[in-house]
Design a protein around this motif. Structure first.
Motif, PDB file in Angstrom:
ATOM      1  N   GLY A   1       0.787  -1.227   0.000  1.00 53.67           N
ATOM      2  CA  GLY A   1       0.000   0.000   0.000  1.00 53.67           C
ATOM      3  C   GLY A   1       0.816   1.273   0.000  1.00 53.67           C
ATOM      4  O   GLY A   1       0.605   2.164  -0.831  1.00 53.67           O
ATOM      5  N   LEU A   2       1.743   1.396   0.935  1.00 54.06           N
ATOM      6  CA  LEU A   2       2.561   2.613   1.005  1.00 54.06           C
ATOM      7  C   LEU A   2       3.431   2.762  -0.239  1.00 54.06           C
ATOM      8  O   LEU A   2       3.596   3.863  -0.768  1.00 54.06           O
ATOM      9  CB  LEU A   2       3.424   2.616   2.269  1.00 54.06           C
ATOM     10  N   TRP A   3       3.975   1.646  -0.701  1.00 54.58           N
ATOM     11  CA  TRP A   3       4.783   1.701  -1.932  1.00 54.58           C
ATOM     12  C   TRP A   3       3.927   2.168  -3.100  1.00 54.58           C
ATOM     13  O   TRP A   3       4.351   3.016  -3.890  1.00 54.58           O
ATOM     14  CB  TRP A   3       5.382   0.325  -2.222  1.00 54.58           C
ATOM     15  N   LEU A   4       2.719   1.624  -3.217  1.00 58.24           N
ATOM     16  CA  LEU A   4       1.823   2.007  -4.304  1.00 58.24           C
ATOM     17  C   LEU A   4       1.488   3.496  -4.241  1.00 58.24           C
ATOM     18  O   LEU A   4       1.502   4.184  -5.268  1.00 58.24           O
ATOM     19  CB  LEU A   4       0.540   1.172  -4.244  1.00 58.24           C
ATOM     20  N   MET A   5       1.218   4.013  -3.058  1.00 53.89           N
ATOM     21  CA  MET A   5       0.947   5.452  -2.917  1.00 53.89           C
ATOM     22  C   MET A   5       2.118   6.277  -3.438  1.00 53.89           C
ATOM     23  O   MET A   5       1.926   7.269  -4.144  1.00 53.89           O
ATOM     24  CB  MET A   5       0.684   5.803  -1.454  1.00 53.89           C
ATOM     25  N   GLY A   6       3.327   5.853  -3.104  1.00 51.04           N
ATOM     26  CA  GLY A   6       4.515   6.554  -3.568  1.00 51.04           C
ATOM     27  C   GLY A   6       4.690   6.489  -5.067  1.00 51.04           C
ATOM     28  O   GLY A   6       5.210   7.416  -5.692  1.00 51.04           O
ATOM     29  N   GLU A   7       4.250   5.396  -5.668  1.00 52.48           N
ATOM     30  CA  GLU A   7       4.347   5.256  -7.116  1.00 52.48           C
ATOM     31  C   GLU A   7       3.299   6.091  -7.840  1.00 52.48           C
ATOM     32  O   GLU A   7       3.548   6.595  -8.928  1.00 52.48           O
ATOM     33  CB  GLU A   7       4.182   3.782  -7.517  1.00 52.48           C
ATOM     34  N   LEU A   8       2.125   6.218  -7.267  1.00 51.66           N
ATOM     35  CA  LEU A   8       1.025   6.884  -7.940  1.00 51.66           C
ATOM     36  C   LEU A   8       1.034   8.402  -7.789  1.00 51.66           C
ATOM     37  O   LEU A   8       0.562   9.112  -8.672  1.00 51.66           O
ATOM     38  CB  LEU A   8      -0.317   6.344  -7.421  1.00 51.66           C
ATOM     39  N   CYS A   9       1.543   8.894  -6.670  1.00 52.45           N
ATOM     40  CA  CYS A   9       1.488  10.331  -6.386  1.00 52.45           C
ATOM     41  C   CYS A   9       2.827  10.999  -6.665  1.00 52.45           C
ATOM     42  O   CYS A   9       3.861  10.350  -6.723  1.00 52.45           O
ATOM     43  CB  CYS A   9       1.092  10.558  -4.932  1.00 52.45           C
ATOM     44  N   ASP A  10       2.778  12.318  -6.819  1.00 52.65           N
ATOM     45  CA  ASP A  10       4.013  13.071  -7.031  1.00 52.65           C
ATOM     46  C   ASP A  10       4.888  13.041  -5.794  1.00 52.65           C
ATOM     47  O   ASP A  10       6.108  13.036  -5.889  1.00 52.65           O
ATOM     48  CB  ASP A  10       3.697  14.521  -7.398  1.00 52.65           C
ATOM     49  N   SER A  11       4.261  13.031  -4.629  1.00 51.33           N
ATOM     50  CA  SER A  11       5.004  13.028  -3.382  1.00 51.33           C
ATOM     51  C   SER A  11       4.124  12.441  -2.282  1.00 51.33           C
ATOM     52  O   SER A  11       2.908  12.609  -2.308  1.00 51.33           O
ATOM     53  CB  SER A  11       5.413  14.462  -3.024  1.00 51.33           C
ATOM     54  N   VAL A  12       4.753  11.763  -1.329  1.00 54.26           N
ATOM     55  CA  VAL A  12       4.058  11.209  -0.172  1.00 54.26           C
ATOM     56  C   VAL A  12       4.916  11.484   1.057  1.00 54.26           C
ATOM     57  O   VAL A  12       6.111  11.210   1.043  1.00 54.26           O
ATOM     58  CB  VAL A  12       3.828   9.683  -0.310  1.00 54.26           C
TER      59      VAL A  12
ATOM     60  N   MET B   1      -0.377  15.799  -5.373  1.00 58.69           N
ATOM     61  CA  MET B   1      -0.474  15.637  -6.820  1.00 58.69           C
ATOM     62  C   MET B   1      -0.573  17.032  -7.439  1.00 58.69           C
ATOM     63  O   MET B   1      -1.511  17.767  -7.159  1.00 58.69           O
ATOM     64  CB  MET B   1      -1.693  14.799  -7.194  1.00 58.69           C
ATOM     65  N   ARG B   2       0.423  17.366  -8.274  1.00 56.55           N
ATOM     66  CA  ARG B   2       0.388  18.646  -8.978  1.00 56.55           C
ATOM     67  C   ARG B   2      -0.662  18.558 -10.077  1.00 56.55           C
ATOM     68  O   ARG B   2      -0.708  17.590 -10.816  1.00 56.55           O
ATOM     69  CB  ARG B   2       1.744  18.988  -9.571  1.00 56.55           C
ATOM     70  N   VAL B   3      -1.455  19.601 -10.180  1.00 56.22           N
ATOM     71  CA  VAL B   3      -2.506  19.636 -11.184  1.00 56.22           C
ATOM     72  C   VAL B   3      -1.910  19.637 -12.584  1.00 56.22           C
ATOM     73  O   VAL B   3      -2.397  18.952 -13.478  1.00 56.22           O
ATOM     74  CB  VAL B   3      -3.424  20.865 -10.962  1.00 56.22           C
ATOM     75  N   ASP B   4      -0.804  20.359 -12.766  1.00 59.70           N
ATOM     76  CA  ASP B   4      -0.187  20.452 -14.097  1.00 59.70           C
ATOM     77  C   ASP B   4       0.832  19.352 -14.368  1.00 59.70           C
ATOM     78  O   ASP B   4       1.412  19.299 -15.442  1.00 59.70           O
ATOM     79  CB  ASP B   4       0.452  21.821 -14.297  1.00 59.70           C
ATOM     80  N   GLY B   5       1.083  18.488 -13.405  1.00 63.13           N
ATOM     81  CA  GLY B   5       2.044  17.399 -13.595  1.00 63.13           C
ATOM     82  C   GLY B   5       3.491  17.848 -13.569  1.00 63.13           C
ATOM     83  O   GLY B   5       4.376  17.097 -13.941  1.00 63.13           O
ATOM     84  N   GLY B   6       3.758  19.074 -13.099  1.00 64.11           N
ATOM     85  CA  GLY B   6       5.113  19.627 -13.101  1.00 64.11           C
ATOM     86  C   GLY B   6       5.955  19.157 -11.939  1.00 64.11           C
ATOM     87  O   GLY B   6       5.791  18.059 -11.423  1.00 64.11           O
ATOM     88  N   ASP B   7       6.847  20.042 -11.483  1.00 61.56           N
ATOM     89  CA  ASP B   7       7.784  19.716 -10.416  1.00 61.56           C
ATOM     90  C   ASP B   7       7.061  19.424  -9.115  1.00 61.56           C
ATOM     91  O   ASP B   7       5.956  19.905  -8.876  1.00 61.56           O
ATOM     92  CB  ASP B   7       8.764  20.877 -10.203  1.00 61.56           C
ATOM     93  N   PRO B   8       7.698  18.662  -8.224  1.00 56.60           N
ATOM     94  CA  PRO B   8       7.089  18.303  -6.948  1.00 56.60           C
ATOM     95  C   PRO B   8       6.987  19.511  -6.033  1.00 56.60           C
ATOM     96  O   PRO B   8       7.700  20.490  -6.214  1.00 56.60           O
ATOM     97  CB  PRO B   8       8.066  17.280  -6.376  1.00 56.60           C
TER      98      PRO B   8
END
Length: 146
Positions: free
Chosen positions: A98-109, A124-131
């Motif tokens: 679970g925690l690994w998956l969250m880290g993979e899916l989000c820009d930052s955790v 999660m950045r709306v524009d998909g840019g830098d963290p």
């Protein structure tokens, strides 16, 4: 979008919680796979609260500066900062992803811990840019930021 922080209790009605997250995130500007990723990650964090965090907690969502943040807090406080693994858990374990998956899916955790409460924060950045700036564990599709 003007930031209006929203908060809901975490109960076993995860479908309603996912709908609330999706509705807010769409209004914030998230779409497509990034929207799906945030909903999946937040759902996983809520499941962890139900299974490991005392069975109840809260989920809060907000948007600031083009970053959607989801805070998932439990009422136990056993999850320590730095618990997000940087690599996929190995072996034949059928749990612990679970925690690994969250880290993979989000820009930052990140994880914050105070007595009686652990809070997983998904960014999660709306524009998909830098963290977003800040410390803690961070991951973008497996690549860690310094």
């Amino acid at each position: 979008m003007v930031d209006h922080r929203r908060q809901w209790p975490i109960t076993d009605d995860l479908a309603a919680l996912r709908e609330n997250i999706q509705r807010y995130a769409v209004q914030a500007g998230l779409t497509g796979p990034r929207l799906d990723d945030l909903v999946i990650a937040a759902n996983e964090a809520a499941i962890n609260v139900l299974e490991h965090g005392g069975g109840a907690g809260t989920l809060a969502i907000s948007c600031d500066g083009g970053v959607v943040a989801v805070d998932v807090a439990d009422h136990v406080g056993a999850l320590p900062p730095g618990a997000v693994p940087g690599e996929r858990p190995g072996g034949r374990a059928d749990r612990g992803f679970g925690l690994w998956l969250m880290g993979e899916l989000c820009d930052s955790v990140t994880i914050d811990q105070i007595p009686g409460q652990s809070t997983v924060r998904l960014f999660m950045r709306v524009d998909g840019g830098d963290p977003p700036a800040g410390g803690g564990a961070a991951s973008l599709r497996g690549a860690h930021w310094a």
